[in-house]
Design a protein around this motif. Structure first.
Motif, short mmCIF file in Angstrom:
data_model
loop_
_atom_site.label_atom_id
_atom_site.label_comp_id
_atom_site.label_asym_id
_atom_site.label_seq_id
_atom_site.Cartn_x
_atom_site.Cartn_y
_atom_site.Cartn_z
N ALA A 26 0.83 -1.21 0.00
CA ALA A 26 0.00 0.00 0.00
C ALA A 26 0.86 1.25 0.00
N LEU A 27 1.96 1.24 0.75
CA LEU A 27 2.88 2.37 0.76
C LEU A 27 3.63 2.49 -0.56
N ALA A 28 4.09 1.35 -1.08
CA ALA A 28 4.89 1.35 -2.31
C ALA A 28 4.12 1.93 -3.48
N ALA A 29 2.81 1.80 -3.48
CA ALA A 29 2.01 2.32 -4.59
C ALA A 29 2.08 3.84 -4.70
N TYR A 30 2.48 4.52 -3.63
CA TYR A 30 2.60 5.98 -3.65
C TYR A 30 4.01 6.45 -4.03
N GLU A 36 8.80 1.54 7.54
CA GLU A 36 9.17 2.86 8.07
C GLU A 36 9.89 3.68 7.00
N GLN A 37 10.76 3.04 6.21
CA GLN A 37 11.46 3.77 5.14
C GLN A 37 10.47 4.25 4.08
N LEU A 38 9.56 3.38 3.68
CA LEU A 38 8.59 3.75 2.65
C LEU A 38 7.64 4.83 3.16
N ALA A 39 7.27 4.77 4.43
CA ALA A 39 6.32 5.72 4.99
C ALA A 39 6.83 7.15 4.92
N ALA A 40 8.16 7.33 4.90
CA ALA A 40 8.73 8.68 4.83
C ALA A 40 8.42 9.37 3.50
N LEU A 96 -3.85 4.56 5.79
CA LEU A 96 -3.41 3.24 5.38
C LEU A 96 -3.20 2.32 6.57
N LEU A 97 -2.76 2.86 7.69
CA LEU A 97 -2.54 2.06 8.89
C LEU A 97 -3.83 1.39 9.36
#
Length: 458
Positions: free
Chosen positions: A9-13, A237-241, A251-252
């Motif tokens: 879900a994060l990677a899609a952004y 955590e890295q992607l969330a930045a 998303l959480l």
């Protein structure tokens, strides 16, 4: 949501090549083909799909229509190894990077093949039925081959911005400016590398209008994302930045952001003075400028939506009211604009800024495909703020009347009469924001950070 499930879900952004870099240290490429795919027709589509519908129904219909167009376009980009770097409202900025030991001709061939297939895709999917008739979307493409600068800008607490810059991006934009809907325009380098694999129908000021694809490249799709379970928490955590905090919080919970038709205030900021190709301090200067812009915008609960670079002036787009609504959006936006002029426009390496501010109802929500999308805003209000920015004088904040009407007497404003702007049949009343009376102004400590912050990563 568990970290393992949160990662896709994060990677899609995030651009696909940046995701690969974060997951397995795949190097980011420094030369390749930059593409802009600019789609026309979204404004009449928005009007047609929201005609006579409630805000929720209109947003739902528009989301479905946008997904039906962007999903096949992004699929072609990913099928040929490209990355969608940025969604510019109704445009995609795409990068086809050349890895080590890959020939320039090979990456150029994949890029022009993707562009050709994208035009075919929009010919199929770009006819959108609406309650008041079919709306046809068309696309024009500009492409350029060369080196780029890649920046990872901003504050982790606010969100990183992935930026491409340099002369190759300027060539890409110039190629697109020479295109008509349905065209694929290539710069000289891309034409030379593509060779007889493409035919050129017409030359326009050194750019070639691609007539047909004579030989298609073989696909080189991105592999499926994989990661070790024990690294899931740190990777998330890295992607969330790279994801805005409000979207990350949604998303959480296991949900996605919902598209809406909602009132917002839109700011476009044009700034000059940064040389992306020749200045060895460019990364440091851009990081200093961008991070301070983030601080100013966050001060008023706005969102710095994107940064787009260019030799004729780079752009910031800022939104108040999306994804989260805020009270007194117009006042916050104008105070933000004045602070941006004072704190960022006065940096020693910024030659000048121009700002346009408008207010109105827009589409706001995720745009793209299931595996690559971004939260963005689209509508006439967004376009008009860009037009006002273009018409502003150096270091001026230009407002339209609906913004002016929501401001109280604490603001110093000048009535500038009316101007004509592209896309509007009638003149637009405009006002210049000069300042805020000191007794009413929020108290801030203004700090110039030049010389204290360094570019983060890459």
């Amino acid at each position: 949501m568990p970290a393992f499930d949160l990662i896709p879900a994060l990677a899609a952004y995030i651009p696909r090549d940046r995701v690969a870099n974060l997951i397995d240290d795949t190097p980011l490429t420094r030369d390749g083909v930059a593409m802009i795919a600019d789609i026309s027709g979204f404004t009449p589509l928005t009007e047609a799909l929201t005609h006579g519908l409630s805000a929720d129904q209109g947003a739902e219909e528009l989301t479905r229509a946008l997904a039906s167009v962007f999903t096949p376009l992004i699929a072609e980009v990913h099928r040929f190894g490209g990355s969608v770097i940025k969604f510019g409202g109704d445009a995609l900025i795409v990068w086809f990077g050349r890895e080590k030991r890959v020939r320039k001709t090979a990456v150029s061939h994949r890029a022009v093949t993707a562009a050709w297939r994208m035009q075919k895709a929009i010919g199929i999917h770009g006819n959108i039925p609406t309650p008041i008739g079919t709306v046809t979307l068309k696309m024009k493409v500009g492409m350029a081959y060369g080196p780029v600068e890649r920046f990872n800008l901003g504050l982790a607490s606010v969100g990183y911005e992935d930026v491409l810059a340099g002369e190759t991006l300027d060539q890409m934009a110039d190629a697109e400016h020479h295109a008509e809907p349905g065209d694929i325009m290539l710069d000289e380098a891309t034409m030379a590398l593509a060779g007889k694999r493409v035919s050129i129908d017409e030359m326009r000021d050194g750019y070639g209008a691609m007539g047909r694809l004579n030989i298609a490249a073989r696909p080189k799709p991105w592999p499926e994302l994989t990661w070790e379970a024990e690294t899931a928490v740190s990777l998330a955590e890295q992607l969330a930045a790279y994801v805005p905090q409000s979207i990350y919080e949604t998303l959480l919970t296991g949900r996605n952001e919902v598209a809406e038709l909602k009132p917002v205030v839109s700011l476009f900021v044009q700034f000059h003075g940064i040389d992306y190709d020749a200045d060895p301090e460019v990364a440091h200067k851009l990081q200093t400028f961008f991070s301070q812009s983030q601080r100013v915008v966050a001060r008023y609960n706005g969102r710095l939506n994107r940064l787009i670079t260019g030799d004729k002036g780079s752009l910031l787009h800022i939104i108040f009211g999306a994804p989260r609504s805020v009270e007194e959006q117009e006042e916050r936006a104008v105070r933000c604009a004045l602070d941006l002029q004072a704190e960022c426009g006065s940096m020693p390496f910024i030659a000048m800024q121009r700002i346009g501010v408008t207010a109105g109802r827009v589409f706001a929500g995720p745009v793209g495909s299931p595996n690559r999308h971004d939260y963005t805003t689209m509508g006439d209000t967004i376009n008009l703020s860009a037009r006002l920015m273009q018409n502003a004088a150096d270091n001026q904040v230009l407002l339209e009347a609906p913004v002016r009407e929501q401001l109280d007497d604490s603001f110093d404003l000048t009535d500038l009469g009316s101007i004509r702007v592209k896309g509007k049949s009638m003149p637009i009343a405009v006002f210049a924001a000069i300042g805020v009376h000191r007794a009413e102004r929020m108290k801030h400590r203004v700090v110039h950070l030049f010389g204290r912050e360094r570019e983060t990563a890459v």
